[in-house]
Each structure stands twice: as C-alpha cells, then as structure tokens.
Design a protein around this motif. Sequence first.
Motif, PDB file in Angstrom:
ATOM      1  N   PHE A 266     -24.866 105.341  38.138  1.00  0.00           N
ATOM      2  CA  PHE A 266     -25.362 104.064  38.659  1.00  0.00           C
ATOM      3  C   PHE A 266     -24.804 103.300  39.637  1.00  0.00           C
ATOM      4  N   THR A 267     -22.945 103.278  39.486  1.00  0.00           N
ATOM      5  CA  THR A 267     -22.228 102.207  40.188  1.00  0.00           C
ATOM      6  C   THR A 267     -22.799 102.961  41.340  1.00  0.00           C
ATOM      7  N   PHE A 268     -22.500 104.366  41.734  1.00  0.00           N
ATOM      8  CA  PHE A 268     -22.257 104.083  42.993  1.00  0.00           C
ATOM      9  C   PHE A 268     -23.127 104.199  43.903  1.00  0.00           C
ATOM     10  N   HIS A 269     -24.340 105.434  43.259  1.00  0.00           N
ATOM     11  CA  HIS A 269     -25.275 104.689  43.914  1.00  0.00           C
ATOM     12  C   HIS A 269     -26.480 103.695  44.052  1.00  0.00           C
ATOM     13  N   CYS A 270     -26.155 103.021  42.828  1.00  0.00           N
ATOM     14  CA  CYS A 270     -27.574 102.154  42.843  1.00  0.00           C
ATOM     15  C   CYS A 270     -26.591 100.875  43.250  1.00  0.00           C
ATOM     16  N   MET A 271     -25.408 100.305  42.965  1.00  0.00           N
ATOM     17  CA  MET A 271     -24.537  99.439  43.180  1.00  0.00           C
ATOM     18  C   MET A 271     -23.371  99.362  44.619  1.00  0.00           C
ATOM     19  N   SER A 272     -22.760 100.549  44.865  1.00  0.00           N
ATOM     20  CA  SER A 272     -21.728 100.577  45.571  1.00  0.00           C
ATOM     21  C   SER A 272     -22.608 100.725  46.560  1.00  0.00           C
ATOM     22  N   MET A 273     -23.475 102.005  46.921  1.00  0.00           N
ATOM     23  CA  MET A 273     -24.459 102.003  48.470  1.00  0.00           C
ATOM     24  C   MET A 273     -25.251 101.031  48.736  1.00  0.00           C
ATOM     25  N   MET A 274     -25.839 100.223  47.592  1.00  0.00           N
ATOM     26  CA  MET A 274     -26.679  99.270  47.548  1.00  0.00           C
ATOM     27  C   MET A 274     -25.942  98.282  48.920  1.00  0.00           C
ATOM     28  N   LEU A 275     -24.308  97.642  48.106  1.00  0.00           N
ATOM     29  CA  LEU A 275     -23.786  96.851  48.799  1.00  0.00           C
ATOM     30  C   LEU A 275     -23.650  97.027  49.836  1.00  0.00           C
ATOM     31  N   MET A 276     -23.806  98.598  49.752  1.00  0.00           N
ATOM     32  CA  MET A 276     -22.873  99.146  51.860  1.00  0.00           C
ATOM     33  C   MET A 276     -24.244  99.049  52.450  1.00  0.00           C
ATOM     34  N   GLY A 277     -25.925  99.368  51.930  1.00  0.00           N
ATOM     35  CA  GLY A 277     -26.835  99.653  53.106  1.00  0.00           C
ATOM     36  C   GLY A 277     -27.321 100.759  52.936  1.00  0.00           C
ATOM     37  N   ASN A 278     -27.014 101.396  52.088  1.00  0.00           N
ATOM     38  CA  ASN A 278     -27.183 102.683  52.558  1.00  0.00           C
ATOM     39  C   ASN A 278     -27.891 104.009  51.675  1.00  0.00           C
ATOM     40  N   HIS A 279     -28.625 104.606  51.902  1.00  0.00           N
ATOM     41  CA  HIS A 279     -29.347 105.468  52.080  1.00  0.00           C
ATOM     42  C   HIS A 279     -29.314 106.800  50.948  1.00  0.00           C
ATOM     43  N   ASN A 280     -30.108 106.933  49.707  1.00  0.00           N
ATOM     44  CA  ASN A 280     -29.767 107.648  48.845  1.00  0.00           C
ATOM     45  C   ASN A 280     -30.410 108.637  48.773  1.00  0.00           C
ATOM     46  N   VAL A 281     -30.541 109.925  48.621  1.00  0.00           N
ATOM     47  CA  VAL A 281     -31.511 110.799  48.489  1.00  0.00           C
ATOM     48  C   VAL A 281     -31.519 111.045  47.498  1.00  0.00           C
ATOM     49  N   LEU A 282     -32.279 111.105  46.792  1.00  0.00           N
ATOM     50  CA  LEU A 282     -32.468 111.035  44.851  1.00  0.00           C
ATOM     51  C   LEU A 282     -32.933 112.946  44.727  1.00  0.00           C
ATOM     52  N   ILE A 283     -31.985 113.410  43.562  1.00  0.00           N
ATOM     53  CA  ILE A 283     -32.454 114.985  43.218  1.00  0.00           C
ATOM     54  C   ILE A 283     -32.863 114.820  41.520  1.00  0.00           C
ATOM     55  N   THR A 284     -33.870 115.105  41.844  1.00  0.00           N
ATOM     56  CA  THR A 284     -34.410 114.793  40.556  1.00  0.00           C
ATOM     57  C   THR A 284     -34.115 116.209  39.349  1.00  0.00           C
ATOM     58  N   ASN A 285     -34.052 117.349  39.801  1.00  0.00           N
ATOM     59  CA  ASN A 285     -33.096 118.401  38.921  1.00  0.00           C
ATOM     60  C   ASN A 285     -31.976 119.294  39.916  1.00  0.00           C
ATOM     61  N   PRO A 286     -31.420 118.900  39.420  1.00  0.00           N
ATOM     62  CA  PRO A 286     -30.079 119.761  40.093  1.00  0.00           C
ATOM     63  C   PRO A 286     -29.933 120.673  40.126  1.00  0.00           C
ATOM     64  N   ARG A 287     -30.502 121.192  38.378  1.00  0.00           N
ATOM     65  CA  ARG A 287     -30.076 122.673  38.138  1.00  0.00           C
ATOM     66  C   ARG A 287     -31.239 123.938  38.599  1.00  0.00           C
ATOM     67  N   ASP A 288     -31.743 122.937  39.418  1.00  0.00           N
ATOM     68  CA  ASP A 288     -33.130 123.660  40.418  1.00  0.00           C
ATOM     69  C   ASP A 288     -32.485 124.166  41.667  1.00  0.00           C
ATOM     70  N   LEU A 289     -31.635 124.775  41.842  1.00  0.00           N
ATOM     71  CA  LEU A 289     -30.544 124.707  42.934  1.00  0.00           C
ATOM     72  C   LEU A 289     -31.581 125.342  44.238  1.00  0.00           C
ATOM     73  N   PRO A 290     -32.678 126.201  44.118  1.00  0.00           N
ATOM     74  CA  PRO A 290     -33.414 126.628  45.374  1.00  0.00           C
ATOM     75  C   PRO A 290     -33.577 124.978  46.187  1.00  0.00           C
ATOM     76  N   ALA A 291     -34.738 124.493  44.741  1.00  0.00           N
ATOM     77  CA  ALA A 291     -35.719 122.912  45.502  1.00  0.00           C
ATOM     78  C   ALA A 291     -34.303 122.395  45.967  1.00  0.00           C
ATOM     79  N   MET A 292     -33.222 122.155  45.079  1.00  0.00           N
ATOM     80  CA  MET A 292     -32.115 121.214  45.930  1.00  0.00           C
ATOM     81  C   MET A 292     -31.450 121.191  47.048  1.00  0.00           C
ATOM     82  N   THR A 293     -31.487 123.105  47.271  1.00  0.00           N
ATOM     83  CA  THR A 293     -30.710 123.231  48.413  1.00  0.00           C
ATOM     84  C   THR A 293     -32.657 123.059  49.703  1.00  0.00           C
TER      85      THR A 293
END
Length: 565
Positions: A266-293
């Motif tokens: 929450f703090t790193f992606h929604c807050m810190s990266m928002m402050l820096m204007g960077n691009h967050n690529v959301l992984i909805t289910n990190p347990r699905d390694l094939p889809a994540m990869t």
Amino acid sequence: MVENFWMDKYPAGVPMNIDPDQYPNVQAVLRASCERFAEQPAFTSMGKTLTYGDLYQLSGAFAAWLQQHTDLKPGDRIAVQLPNLLQYPIAVFGAIRAGLIVVNTNPLYTAREMEHQFKDSGARALVCLANMAHLAQAVVPKTQVRHVIITEVGDLLPPLKRLLVNAVVRYIKKMVPAYHLPGAVRFTEVLAQGRDQPVNEASPAGHDVAVLQYTGGTTGVAKGAMLTHRNLVANMLQCKALMGANLGEGNEVIITPLPLYHIYAFTFHCMSMMLMGNHNVLITNPRDLPAMTKELARWKFNGFVGLNTLFVALCNNAEFRKLDFSALKVTLSGGMALQQAVAERWQAVTGCPICEGYGMTETSPVATVNPREHILIGSIGIPVPSTVCKVIGEDGQSLGFNEIGELCVKGPQVMKGYWERPDATAEILDAEGWLKTGDIALIQPDGYIRIVDRKKDMILVSGFNVYPNELEEVLVCLPGVMQCAAIGIPDEKSGELIKVFVVIRPGASLTKEQVIEHMRANLTGYKVPKYVEFRESLPTTNVGKILRRELRDEELRKRGLKKIA
C-alpha cells in the motif's frame, strides 16, 4: 548515540532528514503528481492502463458519488476489500479525497474476520469484489455498514473484454457465489453517476487519520493502527529519499505482486510510487506463476517488490529465469526475513541484488532499509531519513553496540496510536514517540541493524502476521477440544508453518481432518495449520498458562534445529 549516530551512514546524496510537512495531506501529493505526470501511466491491470490523469478523474468521480449520493461525512470509515485491480486505487484515493478514512481489508477474510474488523472500525461503507459478496451479505446486517459497492474483476476493462472476463469468472470458474445485498450499487454505476459532478475536496490536517490498518501488533486480537496523513506523507518522502539515486521519476515500471491492502505494498505502490509518478503493473494473483511470468514478459521492468517466498518460487520457475532482466535496477524485500541463499540466487538469476528492509504496520511501514549502494545481507539495513532506532533492555535502558534487546523506532512515520485502544497504545508507544517493536535486535557499530528474534509468540507465514491467541480462540470453539496451543515452526518456503496441539475432552473424539476443516471455515487460508498433534496434556506454568515456547523448543529439537533463546 541515538540522535546523531546515523548522520554519516547514508549514501552520498541521501539526506539525513525529510520534511514530513512538505505536503499538508495525501490529497496534496496526489493532486501534484496527477498534474505533473498526467500523461504517464499509473496502474496497469489485465492489459488496461490508467494514466495519472485517468486516476485523478476516476477517483474524483468516486469521491463525488460518495459525497452526493450517500450520507457519509469526513472522518467516516470505508472498508475497501479488493485484490490488485484498477478499482483499488480509484476507491482508495476517491475515499480519501472525500475525507473518509480507508479501512484496508483482506479479500480472503472469512465472515468472522470481516465482522470483527467492520465492527471495530465502525465502518459505514464497504467496497468489495462480487466474489466475496455472499460473505458481506452475512456480515453487513451485524455492522454499521450502510453503503455497499460491488465490483467484478473485469469492470474497468474495455466493454467486450469486460463481458468476457466477468462471464468466465462467474459462470466458467464459478467464483461468484450467489448473494443478495439489497441497496448495493455497482462500481461502474458509481463512476457513471459521479462523473462530471463536482468534488468538495477534503482538506484534512496532517494529524488526521487517513487509514486504519489492522494488525495484531505483537500480540492479541487485530487492532486498527491509526496512520495519519503526515505518517503516510513522511514514509513516501523517506522511501523516495533512499531510492532517488536508483529509481527515477515518471518513467519507471514497477512490478506489483504483493496485495495492495497490505501496508507494505500500500505505502510503496499507492503512496511512494504515486509521489514519484511511476508505473505500477498490478499482479492480481501472484500464486499463478505461469500467468504472472507471462505478464512480466511484456515489460522491461525497473523495479520489483516482493518477499522471500515469492523470490523462491520465481527463481524455481524455468520461464521466469528466461525473462529479460536488463532493465531491473531495484529489488526490494520486506514482510519476512530474507534468507541469504535466496538473495544470492535472485541476484544470480536477475543480476539485481535485493535490498531488504524492515517495518511494521505501526510505522507506515518502512523503518529501515539496506541502501542499494551498500547491501548487507542478513541485516535490515539502516533507519530511513528522519528516523532513529535504539535497542533497550528489560529495564528500558538503551543498550550498546551488538547488545541484544528490544528494537524501538522513532520517526514521523510512527502511528498516532491504536483505534479506540488507549491502553494498547500506551503499551507500545511512549510519550517521547518511541515505538516498541516487539522484535529482538542488535545495532552494529557500522549502523546496520540485525533482527535476532521475536519477543512475542507471533507467527510469520509468508509475510503475514498470525497470532496464536486468535487461532486458539477459534480452535477451542470446536466441540471436543479441551485445551489447545498454536506455534510457528521454521519452514524454508514460507518462513514458518503453523502447528496446533490439541487436548481432547474426555469421551470425545476428533480427527486431524476435522480440526483443519473447522479452522479453514473460520480463518483465512494462511492462518490454517499445516500440522495437528493430539496430546493428553500441554506444558503449563504454575498458574496454568500454556507454555508455547516449550512446545516450540521441543519441536525445534525434534527437527534438529537450534533452540530459541
């Protein structure tokens, strides 16, 4: 030593202090970033990208709907129970712009856990995924929640893809149990009704609460840590100060596999990266390694935020090892201890070292981190700017270098206190602002800090805190259970696994399967024990308190591991 000791420990270019009052509140940061980086991508999920301009427009529509279509007032609490989807930042920033306090809620919670959190926070609104709306149906009537917003996984995707994704989730995968929530409003309707309507931008003070983040602290039932606007702004600036030399602004791609409802992400992606204007690529289910990869293969990503178990799983995945890591500059680890072998393998696979940090929900959460320029594996690094640490003995007095005691943290990111729990607050936070972490540590002469042990009986499963009291309270409700205890035992993959010991009532009978089935029905998956042992009795003190540590030490001896001191 404490106040000035770290003055010369920061890498060149990193300030010793930040100004936590540089922005009056989170809204001010959001507005500045969305204006500055309006055309830059902010969040991507399932192939759909929102720019910072989109984020501001959609969060404004959400805020306008809250203000003009409900009776919610600034300071009211809204529970947000969503996985990593585009709906999450829209709901969170919209709620904050409307002056509401966000209550981050795990989408995997059982009805019992939801009920406790909603009641304790006094939440009056809920945003949740249709997948768990059947649980909301059972819980909402028992709470103060009066406004429910329901969304489906594909709601923010292009029309045809939205229909397809939602149909697959609902009808093919059958992941949306039937529910009946009279008066509930669809997320898409909220945005449509709020679009082009004026927003009465809230202007909370720095000391006003922005988020209630639930945690057990070091023991006991979950409590709401009151994180103020100043806390969050400070931690944003602290993260930026330490990463500024390695991550730029407005053009970095950051992989986001950890759940945004967890304070670390929450703090790193929604807050810190928002402050820096960077691009967050959301992984909805990190347990699905094939889809994540497969998703990772689409990006030349610059940053990756994870934890030990995820690094292990990815490095063991053949397709992950084939990815292009040439752009990867920063990998951050938190949430649980980083094992040296894992850190070394990650660097061998990706070419990028891991910077391990440390924090708690109560510190918003980042308190220390290994600077990218000087990483000491096995340590949690040095305090972030404007933060000091000390180690104290049983008498509360500060200890010297390499002496082991309880780690304490002081800084502008330290929480205001626990929601409506002054006694619990007084136990952990003193009048000078020092927070007792409950972790046993030592400070080296070079300024790096090492965690030695945990003071309490908290169990850490894949970065999530699990509290034996809660497990035992659930287990003792199972007919036939007379006594029980829960402990954590070391596990290479998840850090710790849960084992429960059960003493059965005379004349009763229970099986391991019945115990696990009962726990699974009442607890989130990561809290369910992996091992069950039945005993005739449990070790106790002379006043009858069960000695969990004796059970844990016995378990370690059986496994040939070192006894905990």
